[in-house]
Design a protein around this motif. Structure first.
Motif, mmCIF file in Angstrom:
data_model
loop_
_atom_site.group_PDB
_atom_site.id
_atom_site.type_symbol
_atom_site.label_atom_id
_atom_site.label_comp_id
_atom_site.label_asym_id
_atom_site.label_seq_id
_atom_site.Cartn_x
_atom_site.Cartn_y
_atom_site.Cartn_z
ATOM 1 N N LEU A 1 26.401 -8.312 28.428
ATOM 2 C CA LEU A 1 26.111 -8.822 27.083
ATOM 3 C C LEU A 1 27.249 -8.527 26.114
ATOM 4 N N ASN A 2 27.919 -7.389 26.286
ATOM 5 C CA ASN A 2 29.069 -7.081 25.423
ATOM 6 C C ASN A 2 30.158 -8.137 25.573
ATOM 7 N N SER A 3 30.410 -8.537 26.808
ATOM 8 C CA SER A 3 31.427 -9.567 27.031
ATOM 9 C C SER A 3 30.967 -10.922 26.525
ATOM 10 N N SER A 4 29.661 -11.147 26.519
ATOM 11 C CA SER A 4 29.153 -12.450 26.067
ATOM 12 C C SER A 4 29.270 -12.616 24.561
ATOM 13 N N ILE A 5 29.358 -11.519 23.817
ATOM 14 C CA ILE A 5 29.499 -11.626 22.361
ATOM 15 C C ILE A 5 30.820 -12.309 22.007
ATOM 16 N N ASP A 6 31.889 -11.815 22.597
ATOM 17 C CA ASP A 6 33.198 -12.409 22.314
ATOM 18 C C ASP A 6 33.244 -13.873 22.747
ATOM 19 N N ILE A 7 32.606 -14.166 23.875
ATOM 20 C CA ILE A 7 32.585 -15.554 24.366
ATOM 21 C C ILE A 7 31.827 -16.447 23.396
ATOM 22 N N SER A 8 30.678 -15.979 22.924
ATOM 23 C CA SER A 8 29.872 -16.795 22.011
ATOM 24 C C SER A 8 30.600 -17.019 20.692
ATOM 25 N N LYS A 9 31.295 -15.984 20.197
ATOM 26 C CA LYS A 9 32.057 -16.154 18.946
ATOM 27 C C LYS A 9 33.165 -17.176 19.118
ATOM 28 N N GLU A 10 33.856 -17.093 20.250
ATOM 29 C CA GLU A 10 34.967 -18.021 20.498
ATOM 30 C C GLU A 10 34.464 -19.444 20.631
ATOM 31 N N LEU A 11 33.344 -19.615 21.347
ATOM 32 C CA LEU A 11 32.778 -20.953 21.508
ATOM 33 C C LEU A 11 32.287 -21.509 20.175
ATOM 34 N N PHE A 12 31.688 -20.624 19.377
ATOM 35 C CA PHE A 12 31.204 -21.072 18.075
ATOM 36 C C PHE A 12 32.367 -21.454 17.161
ATOM 37 N N ALA A 13 33.459 -20.666 17.224
ATOM 38 C CA ALA A 13 34.631 -20.979 16.398
ATOM 39 C C ALA A 13 35.253 -22.312 16.796
ATOM 40 N N ASN A 14 35.156 -22.638 18.079
ATOM 41 C CA ASN A 14 35.715 -23.907 18.567
ATOM 42 C C ASN A 14 34.680 -25.025 18.570
ATOM 43 N N ASN A 15 33.550 -24.758 17.906
ATOM 44 C CA ASN A 15 32.506 -25.767 17.791
ATOM 45 C C ASN A 15 31.945 -26.182 19.148
ATOM 46 N N LYS A 16 31.914 -25.244 20.089
ATOM 47 C CA LYS A 16 31.373 -25.538 21.423
ATOM 48 C C LYS A 16 30.058 -24.808 21.684
ATOM 49 N N ALA A 17 29.559 -24.078 20.688
ATOM 50 C CA ALA A 17 28.286 -23.378 20.815
ATOM 51 C C ALA A 17 27.555 -23.402 19.479
ATOM 52 N N GLU A 18 26.251 -23.402 19.539
ATOM 53 C CA GLU A 18 25.446 -23.394 18.336
ATOM 54 C C GLU A 18 25.372 -21.982 17.754
ATOM 55 N N TYR A 19 25.104 -21.910 16.479
ATOM 56 C CA TYR A 19 25.011 -20.590 15.835
ATOM 57 C C TYR A 19 23.817 -19.803 16.369
ATOM 58 N N LEU A 20 22.783 -20.519 16.817
ATOM 59 C CA LEU A 20 21.627 -19.822 17.380
ATOM 60 C C LEU A 20 22.004 -19.041 18.637
ATOM 61 N N GLU A 21 22.952 -19.537 19.400
ATOM 62 C CA GLU A 21 23.401 -18.839 20.585
ATOM 63 C C GLU A 21 24.107 -17.536 20.211
ATOM 64 N N VAL A 22 24.865 -17.606 19.133
ATOM 65 C CA VAL A 22 25.541 -16.404 18.652
ATOM 66 C C VAL A 22 24.512 -15.366 18.186
ATOM 67 N N ASP B 1 20.320 -9.742 21.564
ATOM 68 C CA ASP B 1 20.146 -9.228 22.930
ATOM 69 C C ASP B 1 20.992 -7.980 23.171
ATOM 70 N N VAL B 2 22.217 -8.003 22.646
ATOM 71 C CA VAL B 2 23.097 -6.846 22.822
ATOM 72 C C VAL B 2 22.517 -5.622 22.115
ATOM 73 N N LEU B 3 22.036 -5.820 20.884
ATOM 74 C CA LEU B 3 21.465 -4.708 20.127
ATOM 75 C C LEU B 3 20.267 -4.114 20.869
ATOM 76 N N GLU B 4 19.373 -4.972 21.313
ATOM 77 C CA GLU B 4 18.189 -4.497 22.014
ATOM 78 C C GLU B 4 18.551 -3.799 23.318
ATOM 79 N N ALA B 5 19.528 -4.338 24.029
ATOM 80 C CA ALA B 5 19.935 -3.737 25.306
ATOM 81 C C ALA B 5 20.539 -2.347 25.099
ATOM 82 N N LYS B 6 21.350 -2.185 24.042
ATOM 83 C CA LYS B 6 21.956 -0.883 23.768
ATOM 84 C C LYS B 6 20.911 0.144 23.345
ATOM 85 N N LEU B 7 19.943 -0.303 22.527
ATOM 86 C CA LEU B 7 18.874 0.613 22.117
ATOM 87 C C LEU B 7 18.016 1.016 23.307
ATOM 88 N N ASP B 8 17.730 0.051 24.172
ATOM 89 C CA ASP B 8 16.943 0.352 25.377
ATOM 90 C C ASP B 8 17.686 1.304 26.304
#
Length: 478
Positions: free
Chosen positions: A420-441, A447-454
């Motif tokens: 999930l940590n690696s997916s954050i950077d991917i989602s930001k990059e995709l969103f910046a390039n208009n290839k992902a929706e903001y909801l995905e970000v 998910d990352v926050l919940e996973a780290k707390l768990d």
């Protein structure tokens, strides 16, 4: 004539003894029958056990040691338990006193006027104590004497009562050891819970800073038409949600600190702790020893065993009530109707010696009820002992299984956090390039926050499980 009277007395005594001893219920021996397995399931048959490790060695965190030290000196529940030991100790001394004769000093005075036309009055009126003087009327009574009373412990009733008190005293000592063990475990668990919440709070605050940056980026993109107002609202709502989690965790910190302060017997104050305590490695192998060692290492088992011994002795005490009791009383002193005559010995001297043999004949219903009650208490103590042994074994096996499964679960959770940590950077990059929706970000950040707390919760549970195994084996109080 004297021989005839002695024979009559002996015959009467024999009749009383035979009547008193008839239909005396037999004592039923109740012994614990709960054989323990030779080894724990999934563990090697090794006698090395964590239970023999002193708590100062078992817990390496210096701040935690300071807290435990303070609790062992100031905890209110522990102080209450220490007073229970003092009460039990005094009861032993009280029971012991019945084995010795009771000796006391008796001083008294009084006056008596009897009726003239009574047997005593008619006889006393003409009695002369000196030539020309009659006995005074009303008649005084002054005396000083030493008196003694002793119940001869023919049937060991008093000795058994004293032994039962000793067993209960030793039981209270084991109860104190059990409180020691529980107190140490509770402070250690609360300490690691507090450190866990600290680390979770750090993660949430870091996440809040990242969300604030993301919100500014989305606002800037709204200005240039890259996203709409809905995206801004969604990012804002997510930020508020995370800020709410921060306040919730702050409350958990306060409650965890106050729980530790309560155990330390003091009012709220800051708890000094090591914030990196959860980073320490959890032991991969657990030394649990053999199940039979629980009988010697667990204070609650030894306490239950001593309670059973005391209850068994109570049955013997209750059974002895069916038999006759022999009381011997004696007194020696001075007595006169006038104080000045007290020093005129040997005329004023008195002494007595008597032996009383009392056998219950009619009121056996109460004695039988007391005997049955003692038997019921003995059975209760037996079942409590067996249940305590069974519970101790199950506690160890449950926590062993929990330790193994938590280790596997934590390993998977670590992998999830890395992905999930690696997916954050991917989602930001995709969103910046208009290839992902903001909801995905947003979903990825959540998910990352919940996973780290768990993950932190799991690490805390690993330490708590280690502590529970240590306590379940009987560690901490030695």
């Amino acid at each position: 004539m004297t021989k005839l009277r002695n024979k009559q007395w002996l015959f009467s005594t024999a009749v009383i003894l035979s009547l008193a001893s008839c239909k005396v219920p037999a004592i039923q021996e109740h012994k614990a029958d709960i054989p323990l397995p030779k080894a724990y399931e999934g563990a090697a048959a090794d006698s090395t056990s964590w239970a023999n490790i002193p708590w100062r060695t078992f817990f390496e965190d210096p701040n935690l040691r300071v807290l435990i030290d303070s609790a062992l000196q100031n905890n209110k529940e522990l102080k209450i338990t220490l007073q229970e030991i003092e009460i039990a100790k005094n009861d032993v001394a009280y029971r012991k006193s019945f084995l010795s004769p009771k000796v006391g000093l008796k001083v008294g005075s009084g006056v008596e006027k009897v009726g003239r036309y009574t047997s005593q009055g008619a006889g006393d009126a003409s009695t002369e104590i000196e030539p020309g003087r009659k006995m005074p009327d009303p008649l005084g009574d002054f005396g000083v004497s030493a008196v003694s009373n002793w119940e001869v412990d023919i049937w060991r009733k008093l000795h058994n009562a004293q032994d039962a008190a000793v067993s209960r005293y030793l039981s209270s000592v084991e109860g104190k050891n059990f409180v020691f063990s529980n107190l140490i475990a509770e402070i250690a668990s609360s300490y690691y819970e507090l450190v866990c919440v600290d680390n979770q709070l750090d993660i949430v605050r870091t996440n809040i800073a990242l969300q604030e940056q993301a919100l500014e980026v989305v606002k800037a993109q709204r200005e240039v038409g890259r996203v709409n107002e809905l995206a801004v609202k969604k990012f804002t709502a997510e930020l508020y949600k995370t800020q709410g989690i921060e306040y919730k965790l702050q409350q958990q910190v306060t409650e965890a600190e106050n729980r530790i302060n309560f155990l330390l017997g003091r009012y709220p104050q800051k708890i000094v702790r090591t914030h990196t305590a959860l980073a320490a490695a959890v032991p991969t192998s657990v030394q649990v020893g053999l199940p039979a060692q629980l009988l010697h290492n667990r204070p609650d088992i030894k306490q239950a065993e001593l309670d059973l011994q005391a209850a068994s002795l109570d049955v013997k005490v209750a059974r002895a009530e069916f038999y006759p009791s022999l009381d011997i009383s004696a007194s020696i002193g001075l007595q006169a109707f006038k104080p000045s005559y007290l020093i005129k010995a040997p005329e004023s001297m008195l002494y007595s010696l008597a032996g009383d043999l009392f056998a219950p004949l009619i009121n056996k219903g109460a004695i039988q009820a007391e005997f049955k009650t003692a038997n019921a208490h003995q059975l209760q103590a037996l079942y409590n002992y067996e249940q305590t042994v069974l519970n101790a074994y199950l506690e160890v096996t449950n926590q062993l299984s929990n330790m193994s499964n938590l280790d596997k679960e934590t390993h998977k959770q670590n992998s999830q956090v890395e992905v999930l940590n690696s997916s954050i950077d991917i989602s930001k990059e995709l969103f910046a390039n208009n290839k992902a929706e903001y909801l995905e970000v947003l979903t990825t950040q959540r998910d990352v926050l919940e996973a780290k707390l768990d993950l932190l919760d799991m690490k805390k549970e690993q330490f708590e499980t280690m502590i529970k195994i240590y306590k379940a084996l009987g560690g901490g109080w030695k």
